[in-house]
Scaffold this motif. Structure first.
Motif, PDB file in Angstrom:
ATOM      1  N   LEU A  24     116.394  53.919  71.336  1.00  0.00           N
ATOM      2  CA  LEU A  24     117.615  53.495  70.659  1.00  0.00           C
ATOM      3  C   LEU A  24     117.566  52.011  70.315  1.00  0.00           C
ATOM      4  O   LEU A  24     117.950  51.605  69.208  1.00  0.00           O
ATOM      5  N   CYS A  25     117.080  51.201  71.256  1.00  0.00           N
ATOM      6  CA  CYS A  25     116.968  49.755  70.997  1.00  0.00           C
ATOM      7  C   CYS A  25     116.028  49.468  69.834  1.00  0.00           C
ATOM      8  O   CYS A  25     116.332  48.657  68.954  1.00  0.00           O
ATOM      9  N   ILE A  26     114.887  50.149  69.822  1.00  0.00           N
ATOM     10  CA  ILE A  26     113.909  49.929  68.748  1.00  0.00           C
ATOM     11  C   ILE A  26     114.460  50.399  67.407  1.00  0.00           C
ATOM     12  O   ILE A  26     114.341  49.701  66.395  1.00  0.00           O
ATOM     13  N   ALA A  27     115.086  51.585  67.397  1.00  0.00           N
ATOM     14  CA  ALA A  27     115.631  52.133  66.156  1.00  0.00           C
ATOM     15  C   ALA A  27     116.745  51.244  65.601  1.00  0.00           C
ATOM     16  O   ALA A  27     116.822  51.016  64.378  1.00  0.00           O
ATOM     17  N   THR A  28     117.590  50.720  66.481  1.00  0.00           N
ATOM     18  CA  THR A  28     118.680  49.849  66.027  1.00  0.00           C
ATOM     19  C   THR A  28     118.133  48.557  65.436  1.00  0.00           C
ATOM     20  O   THR A  28     118.614  48.078  64.404  1.00  0.00           O
ATOM     21  N   ALA A  29     117.116  47.983  66.088  1.00  0.00           N
ATOM     22  CA  ALA A  29     116.502  46.761  65.558  1.00  0.00           C
ATOM     23  C   ALA A  29     115.878  47.016  64.194  1.00  0.00           C
ATOM     24  O   ALA A  29     115.981  46.183  63.274  1.00  0.00           O
ATOM     25  N   MET A  30     115.249  48.162  64.032  1.00  0.00           N
ATOM     26  CA  MET A  30     114.640  48.500  62.747  1.00  0.00           C
ATOM     27  C   MET A  30     115.700  48.698  61.667  1.00  0.00           C
ATOM     28  O   MET A  30     115.499  48.335  60.502  1.00  0.00           O
ATOM     29  N   LEU A  31     116.846  49.272  62.054  1.00  0.00           N
ATOM     30  CA  LEU A  31     117.931  49.468  61.083  1.00  0.00           C
ATOM     31  C   LEU A  31     118.388  48.143  60.485  1.00  0.00           C
ATOM     32  O   LEU A  31     118.661  48.049  59.290  1.00  0.00           O
ATOM     33  N   PHE A  32     118.480  47.111  61.330  1.00  0.00           N
ATOM     34  CA  PHE A  32     118.944  45.813  60.849  1.00  0.00           C
ATOM     35  C   PHE A  32     117.860  45.070  60.071  1.00  0.00           C
ATOM     36  O   PHE A  32     118.144  44.068  59.422  1.00  0.00           O
ATOM     37  N   ALA A  33     116.630  45.567  60.158  1.00  0.00           N
ATOM     38  CA  ALA A  33     115.540  44.947  59.401  1.00  0.00           C
ATOM     39  C   ALA A  33     115.368  45.595  58.030  1.00  0.00           C
ATOM     40  O   ALA A  33     114.643  45.076  57.181  1.00  0.00           O
ATOM     41  N   ILE A  34     116.053  46.719  57.806  1.00  0.00           N
ATOM     42  CA  ILE A  34     115.933  47.435  56.527  1.00  0.00           C
ATOM     43  C   ILE A  34     116.983  46.917  55.543  1.00  0.00           C
ATOM     44  O   ILE A  34     118.177  46.910  55.842  1.00  0.00           O
ATOM     45  N   ASP A  35     116.552  46.487  54.389  1.00  0.00           N
ATOM     46  CA  ASP A  35     117.464  45.975  53.361  1.00  0.00           C
ATOM     47  C   ASP A  35     117.627  46.947  52.190  1.00  0.00           C
ATOM     48  O   ASP A  35     118.548  46.799  51.390  1.00  0.00           O
ATOM     49  N   ASN A  36     116.724  47.915  52.101  1.00  0.00           N
ATOM     50  CA  ASN A  36     116.742  48.837  50.964  1.00  0.00           C
ATOM     51  C   ASN A  36     117.827  49.895  51.157  1.00  0.00           C
ATOM     52  O   ASN A  36     117.862  50.591  52.179  1.00  0.00           O
ATOM     53  N   LEU A  37     118.715  50.001  50.175  1.00  0.00           N
ATOM     54  CA  LEU A  37     119.836  50.934  50.280  1.00  0.00           C
ATOM     55  C   LEU A  37     119.356  52.385  50.319  1.00  0.00           C
ATOM     56  O   LEU A  37     119.909  53.213  51.050  1.00  0.00           O
ATOM     57  N   LEU A  38     118.327  52.704  49.553  1.00  0.00           N
ATOM     58  CA  LEU A  38     117.803  54.062  49.528  1.00  0.00           C
ATOM     59  C   LEU A  38     117.259  54.456  50.899  1.00  0.00           C
ATOM     60  O   LEU A  38     117.506  55.567  51.383  1.00  0.00           O
ATOM     61  N   VAL A  39     116.532  53.540  51.529  1.00  0.00           N
ATOM     62  CA  VAL A  39     115.983  53.820  52.852  1.00  0.00           C
ATOM     63  C   VAL A  39     117.113  53.991  53.870  1.00  0.00           C
ATOM     64  O   VAL A  39     117.057  54.863  54.734  1.00  0.00           O
ATOM     65  N   GLN A  40     118.152  53.155  53.745  1.00  0.00           N
ATOM     66  CA  GLN A  40     119.303  53.294  54.633  1.00  0.00           C
ATOM     67  C   GLN A  40     119.944  54.675  54.475  1.00  0.00           C
ATOM     68  O   GLN A  40     120.347  55.309  55.456  1.00  0.00           O
ATOM     69  N   GLY A  41     120.023  55.137  53.232  1.00  0.00           N
ATOM     70  CA  GLY A  41     120.582  56.457  52.978  1.00  0.00           C
ATOM     71  C   GLY A  41     119.731  57.565  53.577  1.00  0.00           C
ATOM     72  O   GLY A  41     120.250  58.543  54.129  1.00  0.00           O
ATOM     73  N   LEU A  42     118.403  57.419  53.493  1.00  0.00           N
ATOM     74  CA  LEU A  42     117.505  58.411  54.077  1.00  0.00           C
ATOM     75  C   LEU A  42     117.618  58.442  55.604  1.00  0.00           C
ATOM     76  O   LEU A  42     117.582  59.513  56.217  1.00  0.00           O
ATOM     77  N   GLY A 101     125.759  56.439  65.312  1.00  0.00           N
ATOM     78  CA  GLY A 101     125.397  57.849  65.429  1.00  0.00           C
ATOM     79  C   GLY A 101     124.244  58.063  66.396  1.00  0.00           C
ATOM     80  O   GLY A 101     124.269  58.987  67.214  1.00  0.00           O
ATOM     81  N   LEU A 102     123.233  57.207  66.330  1.00  0.00           N
ATOM     82  CA  LEU A 102     122.101  57.318  67.252  1.00  0.00           C
ATOM     83  C   LEU A 102     122.532  57.033  68.686  1.00  0.00           C
ATOM     84  O   LEU A 102     122.119  57.721  69.621  1.00  0.00           O
ATOM     85  N   ALA A 103     123.368  56.001  68.862  1.00  0.00           N
ATOM     86  CA  ALA A 103     123.866  55.683  70.204  1.00  0.00           C
ATOM     87  C   ALA A 103     124.681  56.840  70.772  1.00  0.00           C
ATOM     88  O   ALA A 103     124.583  57.178  71.955  1.00  0.00           O
ATOM     89  N   ASN A 104     125.477  57.469  69.916  1.00  0.00           N
ATOM     90  CA  ASN A 104     126.285  58.601  70.343  1.00  0.00           C
ATOM     91  C   ASN A 104     125.405  59.795  70.716  1.00  0.00           C
ATOM     92  O   ASN A 104     125.697  60.531  71.661  1.00  0.00           O
ATOM     93  N   LEU A 105     124.311  59.967  69.987  1.00  0.00           N
ATOM     94  CA  LEU A 105     123.365  61.040  70.319  1.00  0.00           C
ATOM     95  C   LEU A 105     122.768  60.836  71.714  1.00  0.00           C
ATOM     96  O   LEU A 105     122.633  61.783  72.486  1.00  0.00           O
TER      97      LEU A 105
END
Length: 204
Positions: A24-42, A101-105
């Protein structure tokens, strides 16, 4: 107090709590490193798929636990519409939904006792500076368990207001909500004292 662990069993229930929290920590850090809207949507679509795979019961249980997030989504979305920053607003909303959502999972598929045990283990070195890792673990457990209770208390006050007035609930419910929260805290403190207080944690 209630448990947030889903009664619907999934394969993730068998995974170690430490591995899920680290992921969860790694995934959250990666989320904040993503700037592309399409990737965020995926990413958001993938998180939604993780909720849907175990079945409707698991999906609806997850949505219920995330219902408080929709207010923040609405406020953030409305603000960025007002400032005409549509892409930035969509990116923030998607990132927030995916991260929570990931944290809730993780919460839904991990027993609270397992998370507490993991927190105790990783915070043992902090005892060298005087921090009681067992007290910290208990504090985390109380936050996780009592937050839904406070949300329910707020909902009850809102329903009581609506039953007695045609006006929209406002700041006046803050005072009775505070009293209820303090009363719950007093009951929890009494329960802890009846079991020996924080000193009894040394036996855990």
């Amino acid at each position: 107090m209630i448990s947030l662990t889903s009664p619907v069993r999934t394969s993730a229930h068998c995974w170690p709590a430490g591995a899920k929290l680290l992921g969860l920590c790694i995934a959250t850090a990666m989320l904040f490193a993503i700037d592309n809207l399409l990737v965020q949507g995926l990413v958001f679509a993938f998180v939604s798929l993780l909720y849907a795979l175990p079945g409707k019961a698991f999906l609806f249980a997850g949505l219920r636990q995330m219902k408080l997030l929709w207010l923040f989504v609405f406020v953030v979305g409305l603000w960025h519409i007002w400032t005409a920053e549509y892409e930035l607003g969509a990116s923030i909303v998607l990132r927030m939904l995916s991260a929570v959502g990931l944290a809730n999972l993780v919460t839904m598929t991990t027993r609270l006792s397992d998370m507490i045990d993991f927190v105790k283990k990783i915070t043992i070195p902090l005892r060298w500076i005087g921090l009681n890792s067992q007290v910290l673990a208990l504090a985390i457990a109380l936050v996780i368990r009592l937050t839904p209770v406070l949300v329910e208390r707020g909902g009850q006050l809102t329903h009581a207001w609506k039953a007695r007035s045609t006006r929209v609930p406002n700041w006046r419910i803050i005072s009775p909500f505070t009293v209820l929260a303090l009363d719950d805290a007093d009951h929890v403190a009494e329960a802890l004292r009846a079991r020996g207080g924080f000193n009894s944690l040394e036996e855990i």
